[in-house]
Design a protein around this motif. Structure first.
Motif, PDB file in Angstrom:
ATOM      1  N   VAL A 121      -1.936  -2.183  12.347  1.00 15.54           N
ATOM      2  CA  VAL A 121      -0.536  -1.809  12.545  1.00 15.54           C
ATOM      3  C   VAL A 121      -0.066  -1.147  11.256  1.00 15.54           C
ATOM      4  N   PRO A 122       0.297   0.140  11.323  1.00 13.30           N
ATOM      5  CA  PRO A 122       0.725   0.831  10.102  1.00 13.30           C
ATOM      6  C   PRO A 122       2.155   0.447   9.713  1.00 13.30           C
ATOM      7  N   LEU A 123       2.326   0.192   8.419  1.00 17.06           N
ATOM      8  CA  LEU A 123       3.656  -0.115   7.899  1.00 17.06           C
ATOM      9  C   LEU A 123       4.203   1.080   7.132  1.00 17.06           C
ATOM     10  N   MET A 124       5.510   1.135   7.040  1.00 20.75           N
ATOM     11  CA  MET A 124       6.177   2.164   6.240  1.00 20.75           C
ATOM     12  C   MET A 124       5.766   1.984   4.784  1.00 20.75           C
ATOM     13  N   SER A 125       5.697   3.065   4.051  1.00 21.07           N
ATOM     14  CA  SER A 125       5.267   3.013   2.653  1.00 21.07           C
ATOM     15  C   SER A 125       6.253   2.240   1.768  1.00 21.07           C
ATOM     16  N   GLU A 126       7.462   2.053   2.216  1.00 22.58           N
ATOM     17  CA  GLU A 126       8.474   1.338   1.428  1.00 22.58           C
ATOM     18  C   GLU A 126       8.209  -0.170   1.374  1.00 22.58           C
ATOM     19  N   ALA A 127       7.410  -0.678   2.309  1.00 25.22           N
ATOM     20  CA  ALA A 127       7.144  -2.115   2.380  1.00 25.22           C
ATOM     21  C   ALA A 127       5.851  -2.476   1.660  1.00 25.22           C
ATOM     22  N   SER A 128       5.892  -3.583   0.959  1.00 25.68           N
ATOM     23  CA  SER A 128       4.699  -4.144   0.327  1.00 25.68           C
ATOM     24  C   SER A 128       4.303  -5.393   1.103  1.00 25.68           C
ATOM     25  N   VAL A 129       3.025  -5.580   1.295  1.00 28.49           N
ATOM     26  CA  VAL A 129       2.549  -6.745   2.027  1.00 28.49           C
ATOM     27  C   VAL A 129       2.392  -7.916   1.069  1.00 28.49           C
ATOM     28  N   VAL A 130       2.959  -9.056   1.460  1.00 28.15           N
ATOM     29  CA  VAL A 130       2.779 -10.314   0.735  1.00 28.15           C
ATOM     30  C   VAL A 130       1.949 -11.228   1.642  1.00 28.15           C
ATOM     31  N   PRO A 131       1.198 -12.156   1.072  1.00 28.43           N
ATOM     32  CA  PRO A 131       0.336 -12.990   1.914  1.00 28.43           C
ATOM     33  C   PRO A 131       1.075 -13.731   3.027  1.00 28.43           C
ATOM     34  N   SER A 132       2.238 -14.294   2.716  1.00 31.11           N
ATOM     35  CA  SER A 132       3.020 -15.065   3.686  1.00 31.11           C
ATOM     36  C   SER A 132       4.502 -14.845   3.408  1.00 31.11           C
ATOM     37  N   GLY A 133       5.249 -14.492   4.438  1.00 28.30           N
ATOM     38  CA  GLY A 133       6.684 -14.283   4.271  1.00 28.30           C
ATOM     39  C   GLY A 133       7.411 -15.559   3.892  1.00 28.30           C
ATOM     40  N   VAL A 134       7.061 -16.670   4.546  1.00 24.37           N
ATOM     41  CA  VAL A 134       7.721 -17.940   4.252  1.00 24.37           C
ATOM     42  C   VAL A 134       7.414 -18.366   2.817  1.00 24.37           C
ATOM     43  N   VAL A 135       6.148 -18.267   2.424  1.00 24.22           N
ATOM     44  CA  VAL A 135       5.781 -18.638   1.056  1.00 24.22           C
ATOM     45  C   VAL A 135       6.497 -17.739   0.052  1.00 24.22           C
ATOM     46  N   ARG A 136       6.624 -16.457   0.373  1.00 23.13           N
ATOM     47  CA  ARG A 136       7.324 -15.546  -0.543  1.00 23.13           C
ATOM     48  C   ARG A 136       8.774 -15.962  -0.721  1.00 23.13           C
ATOM     49  N   LEU A 137       9.436 -16.374   0.353  1.00 28.22           N
ATOM     50  CA  LEU A 137      10.821 -16.833   0.242  1.00 28.22           C
ATOM     51  C   LEU A 137      10.913 -18.089  -0.627  1.00 28.22           C
ATOM     52  N   VAL A 138       9.958 -18.985  -0.476  1.00 31.34           N
ATOM     53  CA  VAL A 138       9.932 -20.187  -1.313  1.00 31.34           C
ATOM     54  C   VAL A 138       9.749 -19.795  -2.779  1.00 31.34           C
ATOM     55  N   GLN A 139       8.796 -18.893  -3.042  1.00 32.63           N
ATOM     56  CA  GLN A 139       8.561 -18.455  -4.424  1.00 32.63           C
ATOM     57  C   GLN A 139       9.815 -17.848  -5.038  1.00 32.63           C
ATOM     58  N   LEU A 140      10.480 -16.992  -4.273  1.00 36.35           N
ATOM     59  CA  LEU A 140      11.694 -16.352  -4.790  1.00 36.35           C
ATOM     60  C   LEU A 140      12.766 -17.386  -5.120  1.00 36.35           C
ATOM     61  N   GLN A 141      12.939 -18.381  -4.248  1.00 35.00           N
ATOM     62  CA  GLN A 141      13.937 -19.418  -4.525  1.00 35.00           C
ATOM     63  C   GLN A 141      13.552 -20.231  -5.759  1.00 35.00           C
ATOM     64  N   GLU A 142      12.260 -20.485  -5.930  1.00 33.71           N
ATOM     65  CA  GLU A 142      11.809 -21.205  -7.114  1.00 33.71           C
ATOM     66  C   GLU A 142      12.031 -20.387  -8.385  1.00 33.71           C
ATOM     67  N   GLU A 143      12.086 -19.053  -8.239  1.00 33.46           N
ATOM     68  CA  GLU A 143      12.342 -18.161  -9.369  1.00 33.46           C
ATOM     69  C   GLU A 143      13.841 -17.936  -9.599  1.00 33.46           C
ATOM     70  N   GLY A 144      14.682 -18.640  -8.848  1.00 36.40           N
ATOM     71  CA  GLY A 144      16.112 -18.537  -9.063  1.00 36.40           C
ATOM     72  C   GLY A 144      16.853 -17.571  -8.144  1.00 36.40           C
ATOM     73  N   TYR A 145      16.175 -17.031  -7.145  1.00 37.73           N
ATOM     74  CA  TYR A 145      16.837 -16.134  -6.197  1.00 37.73           C
ATOM     75  C   TYR A 145      17.733 -16.957  -5.275  1.00 37.73           C
ATOM     76  N   SER A 146      18.899 -16.413  -4.958  1.00 40.53           N
ATOM     77  CA  SER A 146      19.773 -17.006  -3.950  1.00 40.53           C
ATOM     78  C   SER A 146      19.263 -16.567  -2.585  1.00 40.53           C
ATOM     79  N   TYR A 147      19.305 -17.461  -1.636  1.00 41.94           N
ATOM     80  CA  TYR A 147      18.755 -17.224  -0.307  1.00 41.94           C
ATOM     81  C   TYR A 147      19.856 -16.800   0.661  1.00 41.94           C
ATOM     82  N   VAL A 148      19.615 -15.704   1.387  1.00 42.71           N
ATOM     83  CA  VAL A 148      20.565 -15.212   2.380  1.00 42.71           C
ATOM     84  C   VAL A 148      19.812 -14.972   3.684  1.00 42.71           C
TER      85      VAL A 148
END
Length: 142
Positions: A113-140
């Motif tokens: 499935v081809p993705l737009m060039s603007e998107a980067s693939v991360v291993p897991s979306g849920v894990v990425r959200l957890v990582q961002l929150q652990e780095e101090g990101y506010s969750y929306v």
């Protein structure tokens, strides 16, 4: 005396404020509904506009998984033009696509499935959200 006052002020001032740290926002998208996708992008634009008006920097990462991954699928995204434009307009905006969802979609279709060039693939979306929150990101989640 001035040195003592300065030392007290520095001790009470958060390090992030001294460094001019940016606001950090993680936006969660797991719906493929065009209205939900547009609402997420509206939230991103509104947050950026607000902090621009305040003279403050904001870093935003939009993470899509599950049905929300359609946001980044080349030729299928109902918001492709907005994603492309916003990517060009904001150097502090990242679009992250869930690798788990992408792999499952590709398996189901029997082809990549081809993705737009603007998107980067991360291993897991849920894990990425957890990582961002652990780095101090506010969750929306629009």
């Amino acid at each position: 005396m001035k040195k003592l006052v300065l030392a007290a002020v520095l001790a009470l001032t958060p390090i992030a404020a001294l460094a001019g740290a940016a606001h950090k926002i993680a936006v969660h998208v797991n719906s493929g509904d065009p209205a939900a996708l547009n609402m997420a992008l509206n939230n991103v634009q509104n947050v950026k506009s607000y902090y621009d008006e305040q003279g403050e920097q904001v870093e935003i990462e939009l993470v899509a998984y599950g049905p929300g991954l359609v946001m980044f699928v080349e030729g299928k995204s109902p918001v492709a033009d907005r994603v492309k434009a916003m990517s060009l307009e904001n150097e502090h905006l990242k679009f992250s696509a869930c690798g788990n969802t992408l792999r499952k979609m590709s398996q189901k279709l029997g082809k990549d499935v081809p993705l737009m060039s603007e998107a980067s693939v991360v291993p897991s979306g849920v894990v990425r959200l957890v990582q961002l929150q652990e780095e101090g990101y506010s969750y929306v989640r629009p």
